[in-house]
Design a protein around this motif. Structure first.
Motif, PDB file in Angstrom:
ATOM      1  N   THR A  68       0.799  -1.221   0.000  1.00 22.69           N
ATOM      2  CA  THR A  68       0.000   0.000   0.000  1.00 22.69           C
ATOM      3  C   THR A  68       0.834   1.275   0.000  1.00 22.69           C
ATOM      4  OG1 THR A  68      -0.106  -0.109   2.391  1.00 22.69           O
ATOM      5  CG2 THR A  68      -1.924  -1.098   1.179  1.00 22.69           C
ATOM      6  N   ASP A  69       2.066   1.212   0.446  1.00 26.57           N
ATOM      7  CA  ASP A  69       2.928   2.394   0.416  1.00 26.57           C
ATOM      8  C   ASP A  69       4.373   1.959   0.176  1.00 26.57           C
ATOM      9  OD1 ASP A  69       3.690   1.333   2.831  1.00 26.57           O
ATOM     10  OD2 ASP A  69       2.517   2.731   4.020  1.00 26.57           O
ATOM     11  N   ALA A  70       5.266   2.935   0.046  1.00 26.06           N
ATOM     12  CA  ALA A  70       6.638   2.599  -0.348  1.00 26.06           C
ATOM     13  C   ALA A  70       7.284   1.629   0.647  1.00 26.06           C
ATOM     14  CB  ALA A  70       7.463   3.868  -0.476  1.00 26.06           C
ATOM     15  N   ALA A  71       7.061   1.854   1.962  1.00 29.04           N
ATOM     16  CA  ALA A  71       7.700   0.992   2.957  1.00 29.04           C
ATOM     17  C   ALA A  71       7.208  -0.441   2.829  1.00 29.04           C
ATOM     18  CB  ALA A  71       7.420   1.530   4.360  1.00 29.04           C
ATOM     19  N   SER A  72       5.896  -0.595   2.653  1.00 23.59           N
ATOM     20  CA  SER A  72       5.372  -1.958   2.566  1.00 23.59           C
ATOM     21  C   SER A  72       5.771  -2.623   1.259  1.00 23.59           C
ATOM     22  CB  SER A  72       3.855  -1.953   2.749  1.00 23.59           C
ATOM     23  OG  SER A  72       3.243  -1.202   1.750  1.00 23.59           O
ATOM     24  N   VAL A  73       5.956  -1.836   0.188  1.00 26.87           N
ATOM     25  CA  VAL A  73       6.417  -2.419  -1.081  1.00 26.87           C
ATOM     26  C   VAL A  73       7.816  -2.998  -0.904  1.00 26.87           C
ATOM     27  CG1 VAL A  73       7.068  -1.897  -3.468  1.00 26.87           C
ATOM     28  CG2 VAL A  73       4.960  -0.966  -2.546  1.00 26.87           C
ATOM     29  N   ILE A  74       8.678  -2.272  -0.155  1.00 25.45           N
ATOM     30  CA  ILE A  74      10.044  -2.760   0.075  1.00 25.45           C
ATOM     31  C   ILE A  74      10.006  -4.055   0.893  1.00 25.45           C
ATOM     32  CG2 ILE A  74      12.251  -2.208   1.183  1.00 25.45           C
ATOM     33  CD1 ILE A  74      11.654   0.739   0.442  1.00 25.45           C
ATOM     34  N   LYS A  75       9.104  -4.090   1.903  1.00 21.12           N
ATOM     35  CA  LYS A  75       8.991  -5.313   2.717  1.00 21.12           C
ATOM     36  C   LYS A  75       8.491  -6.484   1.874  1.00 21.12           C
ATOM     37  CE  LYS A  75       8.162  -3.159   7.166  1.00 21.12           C
ATOM     38  NZ  LYS A  75       7.088  -2.635   7.999  1.00 21.12           N
ATOM     39  N   ALA A  76       7.520  -6.196   1.008  1.00 22.65           N
ATOM     40  CA  ALA A  76       6.978  -7.248   0.139  1.00 22.65           C
ATOM     41  C   ALA A  76       8.074  -7.786  -0.777  1.00 22.65           C
ATOM     42  CB  ALA A  76       5.813  -6.711  -0.674  1.00 22.65           C
ATOM     43  N   LYS A  77       8.887  -6.863  -1.283  1.00 20.15           N
ATOM     44  CA  LYS A  77       9.968  -7.267  -2.177  1.00 20.15           C
ATOM     45  C   LYS A  77      10.960  -8.174  -1.448  1.00 20.15           C
ATOM     46  CE  LYS A  77      13.445  -5.121  -5.060  1.00 20.15           C
ATOM     47  NZ  LYS A  77      14.006  -3.854  -5.518  1.00 20.15           N
ATOM     48  N   ASN A  78      11.278  -7.803  -0.206  1.00 19.75           N
ATOM     49  CA  ASN A  78      12.209  -8.634   0.567  1.00 19.75           C
ATOM     50  C   ASN A  78      11.627 -10.021   0.823  1.00 19.75           C
ATOM     51  OD1 ASN A  78      14.120  -6.652   0.647  1.00 19.75           O
ATOM     52  ND2 ASN A  78      13.458  -5.819   2.606  1.00 19.75           N
ATOM     53  N   ALA A  79      10.298 -10.066   1.074  1.00 16.66           N
ATOM     54  CA  ALA A  79       9.670 -11.359   1.344  1.00 16.66           C
ATOM     55  C   ALA A  79       9.723 -12.252   0.107  1.00 16.66           C
ATOM     56  CB  ALA A  79       8.229 -11.150   1.792  1.00 16.66           C
ATOM     57  N   ILE A  80       9.416 -11.686  -1.065  1.00 18.33           N
ATOM     58  CA  ILE A  80       9.428 -12.479  -2.294  1.00 18.33           C
ATOM     59  C   ILE A  80      10.863 -12.926  -2.609  1.00 18.33           C
ATOM     60  CG2 ILE A  80       8.939 -12.448  -4.783  1.00 18.33           C
ATOM     61  CD1 ILE A  80       6.621 -10.552  -4.162  1.00 18.33           C
ATOM     62  N   LYS A  81      11.793 -12.015  -2.364  1.00 20.32           N
ATOM     63  CA  LYS A  81      13.200 -12.351  -2.614  1.00 20.32           C
ATOM     64  C   LYS A  81      13.640 -13.516  -1.718  1.00 20.32           C
ATOM     65  CE  LYS A  81      16.360  -8.950  -3.588  1.00 20.32           C
ATOM     66  NZ  LYS A  81      17.212  -7.823  -3.188  1.00 20.32           N
ATOM     67  N   LYS A  82      13.145 -13.487  -0.476  1.00 20.20           N
ATOM     68  CA  LYS A  82      13.483 -14.566   0.454  1.00 20.20           C
ATOM     69  C   LYS A  82      12.898 -15.894  -0.032  1.00 20.20           C
ATOM     70  CE  LYS A  82      13.621 -15.276   5.396  1.00 20.20           C
ATOM     71  NZ  LYS A  82      13.269 -14.692   6.684  1.00 20.20           N
ATOM     72  N   GLY A  83      11.660 -15.848  -0.532  1.00 18.74           N
ATOM     73  CA  GLY A  83      11.047 -17.051  -1.083  1.00 18.74           C
ATOM     74  C   GLY A  83      11.879 -17.620  -2.217  1.00 18.74           C
ATOM     75  N   PHE A  84      12.328 -16.745  -3.123  1.00 20.33           N
ATOM     76  CA  PHE A  84      13.158 -17.184  -4.249  1.00 20.33           C
ATOM     77  C   PHE A  84      14.498 -17.740  -3.749  1.00 20.33           C
ATOM     78  CE2 PHE A  84      11.182 -14.175  -7.691  1.00 20.33           C
ATOM     79  CZ  PHE A  84      10.040 -14.942  -7.674  1.00 20.33           C
ATOM     80  N   THR A  85      15.067 -17.083  -2.737  1.00 20.38           N
ATOM     81  CA  THR A  85      16.358 -17.545  -2.207  1.00 20.38           C
ATOM     82  C   THR A  85      16.221 -18.929  -1.578  1.00 20.38           C
ATOM     83  OG1 THR A  85      16.661 -15.237  -1.637  1.00 20.38           O
ATOM     84  CG2 THR A  85      18.332 -16.728  -0.858  1.00 20.38           C
ATOM     85  N   TYR A  86      15.134 -19.148  -0.841  1.00 11.75           N
ATOM     86  CA  TYR A  86      14.901 -20.462  -0.229  1.00 11.75           C
ATOM     87  C   TYR A  86      14.792 -21.524  -1.312  1.00 11.75           C
ATOM     88  CZ  TYR A  86      14.107 -18.983   4.615  1.00 11.75           C
ATOM     89  OH  TYR A  86      14.258 -18.525   5.884  1.00 11.75           O
TER      90      TYR A  86
END
Lengths: 247, 75
Positions: free
Chosen positions: A181-199
């Motif tokens: 919904t905002d820039a901060a949450s977009v960054i958190k979402a990106k980190n979460a997806i990146k973590k999924g890909f890394t796993y």
């Protein structure tokens, strides 16, 4: 004076404009997936599987390999691709009508088998593409075109919390719920997806990231107001954060 | 404070105005222009307050904003 570019459209997005409504969360998630693909240099290695629903044209927007699956069968197709090509990074991209309704069997069995894939689940609490019908994830008392007086538990049951449903399964390694919904949450979402890909790259196993996304057109709201509704109301029903993390 | 500017790709902008709500220095506003798809687009005011924080670009769903940092060369 010199100008240095510090943010631009990711190269993994094509020049075709998104077919989504203004302010739609799908667009943001497409963008952050493309950014991750650029950052981790995965463009020749990643294969996405597009769902049926608003994101059905996802293969037009991403500049990497994307397959298409029948309604709800995205995790099954992703499983097949991953088993045939185990060196590739495979992700399934699904909406809530696709994953939590018609694809309920596929997602549960894929999770239970602990397939080494990443599922990105876009939850906008209705069937967006077909005009805002009631989905399994629709909130109680939320008005949709097929629940015009609001969802009541007696007739329609309760909203399905997919991550909480999958978390007891042993094959599941990483579950997180985020919003965009905002820039901060977009960054958190990106980190979460990146973590999924890394796993997935570390062969850890099944991971799923649920993204609370706005649907301004079907909620009959301005995009900024729709985001506010997520921040204030929807997060109370679908709490944010890690539901399960094996590490 | 660092200086910056943004460039809005008017063909990609859909006028959701999320960038306006995110900008802390109020450098973006609704314009009177309409793009080829009939969407009202936003414009950069260029008041010199932009510090290239990229909040607008990160939150833009359609990747329509490019952010530049302006570096003044020392003489």
């Amino acid at each position: 004076m010199k100008e240095k570019i510090i943010y631009k459209k990711p190269d993994s997005l094509t020049d075709i404009n998104f077919s989504y409504c203004p302010g739609c969360g799908h667009s943001t998630v497409h963008k952050i997936i493309a950014e991750i693909v650029d950052e981790l240099n995965l463009r020749e290695k990643i294969i996405g599987v597009a769902p049926v629903g608003c994101a059905v044209f996802a293969y037009n927007f991403w500049n990497f390999d994307v397959s298409e699956a029948a309604h709800g069968r995205t995790p099954a197709v992703a499983t097949a691709i991953k088993r045939v090509l185990p060196d590739r990074l495979v992700f399934s991209y699904q909406g809530d009508g696709d994953l939590a309704s018609i694809g309920m069997a596929e997602i549960i069995h894929t999770a239970n088998r602990g397939e080494n894939i990443t599922v990105i689940f876009i939850n906008n609490t209705n069937y967006g593409m077909t005009g805002g019908q009631l989905a399994p994830t629709t909130l109680l008392s939320q008005k949709t075109t097929t629940s015009p007086y609001g969802r009541d538990a007696k007739n329609y049951g309760y909203p399905v919390k997919m991550l909480e449903l999958l978390s007891p399964l042993e094959g599941v390694k990483y579950l997180e719920r985020v919003k965009v919904t905002d820039a901060a949450s977009v960054i958190k979402a990106k980190n979460a997806i990146k973590k999924g890909f890394t796993y997935q790259m570390q062969n850890i196993g099944f991971s799923m990231i649920e993204v609370l996304s706005s649907c301004p057109a079907n909620w009959r709201k301005e995009p900024v107001e729709a985001n506010k509704l997520i921040d204030e109301e929807i997060v109370k029903v679908f709490p944010l954060g890690k539901i399960k993390d094996i590490k | 404070m660092r200086k910056g500017k943004i460039v809005i790709n008017e063909d990609r902008c859909k006028g959701c105005f999320i960038c306006i709500s995110q900008c802390k220095v109020k450098e973006i506003e609704k314009s009177n222009k309409v793009n080829k798809y009939g969407q009202v687009v936003v414009e950069f005011k260029n008041l010199g307050k932009c510090n290239a924080c990229t909040l607008c670009a990160i939150s833009c769903p359609d990747a329509a904003i490019e952010v530049y940092e302006i570096i003044e060369e020392k003489v």
